[in-house]
Design a protein around this motif. Structure first.
Motif, mmCIF file in Angstrom:
data_model
loop_
_atom_site.group_PDB
_atom_site.id
_atom_site.type_symbol
_atom_site.label_atom_id
_atom_site.label_comp_id
_atom_site.label_asym_id
_atom_site.label_seq_id
_atom_site.Cartn_x
_atom_site.Cartn_y
_atom_site.Cartn_z
ATOM 1 N N LEU A 22 54.420 76.174 34.327
ATOM 2 C CA LEU A 22 54.743 76.503 32.932
ATOM 3 C C LEU A 22 53.522 77.065 32.215
ATOM 4 O O LEU A 22 53.585 78.102 31.565
ATOM 5 C CB LEU A 22 55.176 75.240 32.182
ATOM 6 C CG LEU A 22 56.639 74.888 32.102
ATOM 7 C CD1 LEU A 22 56.803 73.685 31.189
ATOM 8 C CD2 LEU A 22 57.463 76.048 31.594
ATOM 9 N N LEU A 23 52.395 76.360 32.358
ATOM 10 C CA LEU A 23 51.186 76.785 31.649
ATOM 11 C C LEU A 23 50.707 78.142 32.143
ATOM 12 O O LEU A 23 50.284 78.985 31.363
ATOM 13 C CB LEU A 23 50.086 75.735 31.813
ATOM 14 C CG LEU A 23 50.295 74.475 30.996
ATOM 15 C CD1 LEU A 23 49.293 73.398 31.392
ATOM 16 C CD2 LEU A 23 50.160 74.776 29.511
ATOM 17 N N ASP A 24 50.814 78.356 33.460
ATOM 18 C CA ASP A 24 50.355 79.637 34.014
ATOM 19 C C ASP A 24 51.238 80.789 33.572
ATOM 20 O O ASP A 24 50.813 81.941 33.576
ATOM 21 C CB ASP A 24 50.334 79.588 35.547
ATOM 22 C CG ASP A 24 49.203 78.716 36.049
ATOM 23 O OD1 ASP A 24 48.282 78.459 35.246
ATOM 24 O OD2 ASP A 24 49.243 78.292 37.218
ATOM 25 N N ASP A 47 63.433 82.293 29.693
ATOM 26 C CA ASP A 47 62.455 81.221 29.763
ATOM 27 C C ASP A 47 61.097 81.771 30.172
ATOM 28 O O ASP A 47 61.009 82.813 30.805
ATOM 29 C CB ASP A 47 62.894 80.186 30.799
ATOM 30 C CG ASP A 47 63.929 79.244 30.223
ATOM 31 O OD1 ASP A 47 63.795 78.900 29.048
ATOM 32 O OD2 ASP A 47 64.860 78.888 30.951
ATOM 33 N N VAL A 48 60.059 80.993 29.857
ATOM 34 C CA VAL A 48 58.709 81.515 30.026
ATOM 35 C C VAL A 48 58.369 81.813 31.492
ATOM 36 O O VAL A 48 57.747 82.826 31.800
ATOM 37 C CB VAL A 48 57.674 80.575 29.348
ATOM 38 C CG1 VAL A 48 57.726 79.193 29.935
ATOM 39 C CG2 VAL A 48 56.294 81.145 29.426
ATOM 40 N N THR A 49 58.840 80.971 32.428
ATOM 41 C CA THR A 49 58.521 81.252 33.837
ATOM 42 C C THR A 49 59.261 82.499 34.310
ATOM 43 O O THR A 49 58.734 83.287 35.091
ATOM 44 C CB THR A 49 58.912 80.072 34.747
ATOM 45 O OG1 THR A 49 60.262 79.725 34.462
ATOM 46 C CG2 THR A 49 58.037 78.882 34.508
ATOM 47 N N VAL A 50 60.494 82.674 33.813
ATOM 48 C CA VAL A 50 61.282 83.838 34.185
ATOM 49 C C VAL A 50 60.699 85.091 33.519
ATOM 50 O O VAL A 50 60.638 86.161 34.112
ATOM 51 C CB VAL A 50 62.745 83.641 33.743
ATOM 52 C CG1 VAL A 50 63.600 84.791 34.189
ATOM 53 C CG2 VAL A 50 63.274 82.333 34.278
ATOM 54 N N ALA A 100 47.800 84.283 13.009
ATOM 55 C CA ALA A 100 48.929 83.374 12.811
ATOM 56 C C ALA A 100 49.608 82.989 14.117
ATOM 57 O O ALA A 100 50.487 82.136 14.131
ATOM 58 C CB ALA A 100 49.945 84.021 11.873
ATOM 59 N N THR A 101 49.214 83.621 15.213
ATOM 60 C CA THR A 101 49.870 83.349 16.493
ATOM 61 C C THR A 101 49.236 82.135 17.166
ATOM 62 O O THR A 101 48.034 82.140 17.437
ATOM 63 C CB THR A 101 49.733 84.566 17.421
ATOM 64 O OG1 THR A 101 50.192 85.707 16.718
ATOM 65 C CG2 THR A 101 50.535 84.378 18.693
ATOM 66 N N PRO A 102 50.023 81.081 17.423
ATOM 67 C CA PRO A 102 49.450 79.923 18.124
ATOM 68 C C PRO A 102 49.111 80.301 19.567
ATOM 69 O O PRO A 102 49.816 81.108 20.165
ATOM 70 C CB PRO A 102 50.565 78.876 18.098
ATOM 71 C CG PRO A 102 51.739 79.512 17.451
ATOM 72 C CD PRO A 102 51.451 80.935 17.166
ATOM 73 N N THR A 103 48.011 79.766 20.076
ATOM 74 C CA THR A 103 47.623 80.095 21.451
ATOM 75 C C THR A 103 47.362 78.812 22.234
ATOM 76 O O THR A 103 47.366 77.717 21.678
ATOM 77 C CB THR A 103 46.315 80.906 21.470
ATOM 78 O OG1 THR A 103 45.280 80.075 20.938
ATOM 79 C CG2 THR A 103 46.436 82.172 20.654
ATOM 80 N N LEU A 104 47.116 78.970 23.536
ATOM 81 C CA LEU A 104 46.812 77.818 24.379
ATOM 82 C C LEU A 104 45.330 77.489 24.359
ATOM 83 O O LEU A 104 44.912 76.502 24.937
ATOM 84 C CB LEU A 104 47.242 78.102 25.820
ATOM 85 C CG LEU A 104 48.741 78.124 26.084
ATOM 86 C CD1 LEU A 104 49.007 78.296 27.566
ATOM 87 C CD2 LEU A 104 49.394 76.834 25.593
ATOM 88 N N HIS A 105 44.524 78.364 23.719
ATOM 89 C CA HIS A 105 43.082 78.146 23.820
ATOM 90 C C HIS A 105 42.363 78.018 22.497
ATOM 91 O O HIS A 105 41.287 77.452 22.446
ATOM 92 C CB HIS A 105 42.448 79.289 24.627
ATOM 93 C CG HIS A 105 43.098 79.454 25.953
ATOM 94 N ND1 HIS A 105 42.875 78.609 27.001
ATOM 95 C CD2 HIS A 105 44.030 80.338 26.371
ATOM 96 C CE1 HIS A 105 43.621 78.967 28.031
ATOM 97 N NE2 HIS A 105 44.333 80.016 27.673
#
Lengths: 619, 253
Positions: free
Chosen positions: B236-238, A473-476, A545-550
């Motif tokens: 999560l976002l961080d 998972d992303v946090t891990v 092609a990579t989606p980003t948060l910004h």
């Protein structure tokens, strides 16, 4: 990551088996016409042994046993195939019915079949024959029914395994009826193992029917099959063996043909069938004229990895890693990134052959027969799936300290002390307790951090991390990446980080290598990657092609159309040309080589030269 | 606001002693795409399974267009599964798979060739794809076939469960683009489940965050990414790597 080599259907085994079966069928059709008269002709020459006139001798009434054996092929084959057909049709229908019905009936049906299977089928057949009376018809029914449970069990088990697949549940959701589900989705996908069982059942039926006839329960005089001929011939075995051995050989040969067909089908149907065994990866050394880089910690020069059939999966890859550097290796599935790293660690799967001009970690030469103990201590490896890289039956402590104890001869107590220290450094909670636990008692992230601790334990100069966070998972993921980084900044351990995720690579690495279709297409400092200053069209397309948060969200992502070529179909020119917006004639004909694009950067693309030309001509 | 197509009301799902979903309430209006994010074990796939009727809730209601979901309503909700390598029958051509979705009783390619061609067109595949087998397609193309199959029944609601997590970046984009354009053209209503926040940002209007079986935040995409309210959403976002160095002290090394 690598695709399995394509399976071969037409193996020599299968061809031999099918040829044998075809010969039997031809014989069954024509034998009664050719030898029919001779087989029934009574002569004075009784109990003759084998001779030029009578190959298998003659019987008590002077009939030619060879002719009788040939003629008997038809009855034997028809009854054996009949019994096989009864078994297959009945068994598959029963199995399918059990699978289609509700859970309670299914459970009951499966237990019933288990019980039936535990009885020897010949005994079951004997009981049936005893009840119905002897004769070829009843023995076919008996043997057929006795083999039904095996088919039924295989059908239910295979159906259950296919029923769990996504396409079956999707079809259910679409409202496809159970019968249609069975016909279109289940049966076609389980046909191969069932075919194997059919050929086995043929052999078993042949033997069992011959056995019944031998006992006088099958074919009744005046008709005869091989079992009956064997039984008649056996009376004079000691004085005149030929009349018994002839039919016996026929039974063996027919059984062999059936068996070969079964083996051939099974080998073709089984994806895990043994492939040609590769030699233990001794890396072939090839000569190139690349300049050595003595200051580099890791030096890879001209590395190629071939399949046994000669297909190149990795071609001519060269790169260096400086001490304490984190180098990212990015690419899509099938690009050869994992194979490159595994070749460096000498851990290629069997059947793949590496060759390289230079392959060195520190002063350890990895070409030729390198010292395994030193390889294991100089290179630490972190795999993708932490649950698969630990042995689930052993406590963590023993597994963590294994390399230390085996390769460096450290005593257990000392090894444990160092392991606990490492676990602490990798931020694994309660390290003393973890040593006594089994892998499943740790969470995925915790296991992966323990893996990192274990990789660092021998004090390696290089860690190869192959998609270390893909299963997490992303946090891990963030925590695991931090532990890797801590190992790098604390110990100065160099890291080769393999990932398909450009964002992970650009957050972690100093320098980035981009692979496409088995080749290195670009090498660039991470600052250029982050700033979007990649030079190769593939790297640029991958970034876009990579989606980003910004980035912008209101327009579609620029997709790369098409797909990378399969290893065997790679073109002679640039492998990216068919998907490349810049491609010209030159790209399809001529393979671009890596050319320096700036400090620490290089790219393999013809378009770079064109832009230089255009720039030159405008000046 | 219009009547929601999907309304989940105080849904509880319990497996043995484990409370997998706790009082989950979510509304999804027609033509909207709701992103459902959370980590493994947060209950997002369980919620999807409850909506399509594969999991029986302990309590609560699931309304589809104002009515309780029944087995008969199943065809009105379609699911696009995660793994395009497992979701297509390897022994059926793409055309057969789509024809079966159009008419599950007697779907033959010949009868439905026109509709199959339309469906392939919707996901930007050539009509000739109908005669080929799944093995001849890339992962992204297979996933588009799976989308076309879900569209074949003109469902009220599409559930996309981690549809791009098995795909490479270059083909992920093509699948996301197809979903975006379909949403605009057909005003699809979609529940989009993903662990990847960047992907969710590219596809969804609203985002609900699940944490240990509870919805901790449910808001518009703009708000969630600009001003996350819940601590877990912020964590999560961080955690998402965004190309910037992970640890501050690495840059000055």
């Amino acid at each position: 990551m690598t695709r399995p080599t394509p399976r071969r259907l037409w193996t020599p085994t299968l061809i031999a088996g099918l040829a044998g079966m075809a010969a039997l069928i031809v014989l069954a059709v024509v034998a009664p016409w050719i030898w029919g008269d001779r087989a029934d002709q009574l002569t004075q020459q009784v109990h003759r042994s084998a001779s030029g006139d009578h190959w298998f001798g003659t019987d008590a009434l002077g009939r030619d046993v060879f002719a009788r054996t040939m003629v008997a092929t038809r009855l034997t084959l028809v009854t054996s195939l009949g019994a096989t057909a009864v078994a297959a049709a009945g068994g598959i229908a029963l199995g399918a019915a059990i699978w289609v019905s509700g859970p309670r009936v299914r459970e009951l049906g499966q237990r019933l079949i288990d019980v039936l299977i535990s009885y020897p089928s010949v005994i079951f057949a004997l009981v049936v024959v005893a009840v119905l009376g002897p004769g070829p018809g009843t023995s076919v029914a008996a043997i057929g029914l006795a083999s039904c449970p095996a088919f039924a069990r295989l059908t239910t088990n295979l159906a259950a395994s296919i029923a769990g697949r996504d396409f079956v549940s999707t079809a259910r959701l679409l409202g496809v009826s159970p019968l249609r589900l069975l016909r279109r989705h289940i049966l076609p996908n389980i046909a191969e193992p069932l075919l194997v069982l059919v050929s086995v059942a043929f052999t078993v039926s042949l033997k069992a029917l011959s056995g019944l006839s031998f006992l006088g329960l099958g074919a009744q005089p005046p008709s005869y099959d091989w079992g009956r001929l064997l039984s008649t011939g056996l009376e004079g075995l000691y004085t005149n063996p030929a009349p018994a051995l002839g039919p016996a050989a026929a039974i063996v040969l027919a059984g062999l043909a059936g068996g070969l067909v079964g083996d051939g089908l099974a080998a073709a149907a089984n994806p895990a069938a043994p492939r040609p065994r590769g030699r233990r990866a001794k890396i072939e050394s090839v000569l190139t004229s690349r300049a050595p880089a003595p200051e580099a910690l890791v030096e890879v020069g001209g590395l190629s990895v071939r399949r046994a059939d000669g297909t190149r999966l990795v071609e001519d890859v060269s790169f260096q890693i400086r001490p304490g550097e984190i180098v990212g290796l990015v690419g899509e599935s099938g690009s050869g990134k994992s194979l490159t790293a595994m070749a460096l660690a000498r851990l290629l799967p069997e059947g793949l052959e590496p060759e390289a001009a230079t392959l060195r970690v520190d002063d350890l030469d990895l070409t030729g027969a390198a010292d395994r103990a030193r390889t294991a201590t100089e290179i630490g490896i972190v795999y993708q799936d932490p649950s698969a890289s630990f042995n689930p039956t052993l406590r963590l402590g023993g597994q963590l300290t294994e390399a230390l104890r085996v390769h460096q001869g450290v005593r257990r107590g000392e090894a444990n002390r160092r392991a606990i220290q490492r676990l602490k450094a990798a931020r694994v909670s309660l390290p003393e307790r973890r040593m006594r636990q089994h892998p499943h008692e740790l969470s995925g992230g915790m296991r992966q951090r323990a893996m990192i601790a274990s990789a660092l334990l021998t004090g390696p100069r290089l860690i190869i991390a192959d998609e270390p966070t893909t299963a997490l998972d992303v946090t891990v993921q963030a925590e695991v990446l931090r532990s890797l980084q801590a190992a790098n900044s604390g110990e100065g351990t160099a890291i080769l980080l393999i990932s398909h995720d450009v964002a992970v690579i650009s957050s972690m690495c100093d320098r980035v290598l981009v692979m496409y279709a088995g080749r290195l297409v670009e090498e660039l400092p991470v600052a250029d990657l982050r700033a979007g200053n990649a030079r190769h069209p593939y790297t640029r397309a991958l970034l876009a092609a990579t989606p980003t948060l910004h980035g912008p969200v209101d327009e579609p992502l620029p997709a790369i159309h098409g797909r990378p070529p399969q290893p065997a179909e790679r073109p002679s020119g640039c492998a990216f040309a068919p998907r490349c917006p810049l491609a010209r004639e030159q790209c399809r004909e001529e393979r671009p080589v890596l050319l320096k694009t700036g400090p620490g950067g290089a790219a393999a693309c013809h378009a770079l030269a064109w832009s230089a030309e255009t720039a030159g001509s405008t000046q | 606001m219009t009547e929601p197509i999907l309304s989940v009301q105080r849904l509880n799902v319990v497996f043995g002693r484990q409370h997998v979903l706790r009082d989950v309430s979510v509304d999804l209006p027609a033509g909207r795409t709701l992103g459902l994010v959370g980590e493994s074990g947060s209950g997002k796939s369980t919620l999807a399974k409850a909506v399509v009727g594969l999991v029986r809730p302990a309590s609560g209601r699931i309304l589809l267009d104002g009515h309780d979901v029944s087995p008969k309503a199943r065809r009105r909700v379609q699911m696009i599964p995660q793994d395009p390598y497992a979701s297509l029958n390897p022994r059926m051509t793409v055309g057969q798979a789509l024809a079966e979705a159009v008419d599950p009783r007697r779907g033959s390619v010949r009868e439905h060739r026109q509709r199959v061609g339309e469906l392939l067109g919707m996901v930007a595949l050539d009509a000739s794809a109908a005669d080929r087998y799944p093995s001849e397609f890339s992962g992204g193309q297979r996933q588009r076939v799976a989308i076309a199959r879900a569209l074949a029944v003109k469902p009220d609601l599409i559930i996309a469960d981690e549809v791009t997590s098995a795909l490479d970046t270059s083909v992920q984009a093509e699948v996301l683009n197809v979903l975006r354009s379909l949403r605009a053209e057909l005003s699809l209503t979609m529940l989009f489940i993903s662990h990847d926040l960047a992907v969710v940002r590219h596809v969804c209007d609203r985002v609900a965050v699940l944490y240990r079986g509870e919805i901790v935040e449910n808001t518009s995409r703009e708000r969630l990414f600009a001003r996350p309210e819940h601590d877990y959403t912020r964590l999560l976002l961080d955690s998402v790597p965004d190309g910037r160095p992970f640890v501050a002290d690495r840059t000055d090394r």
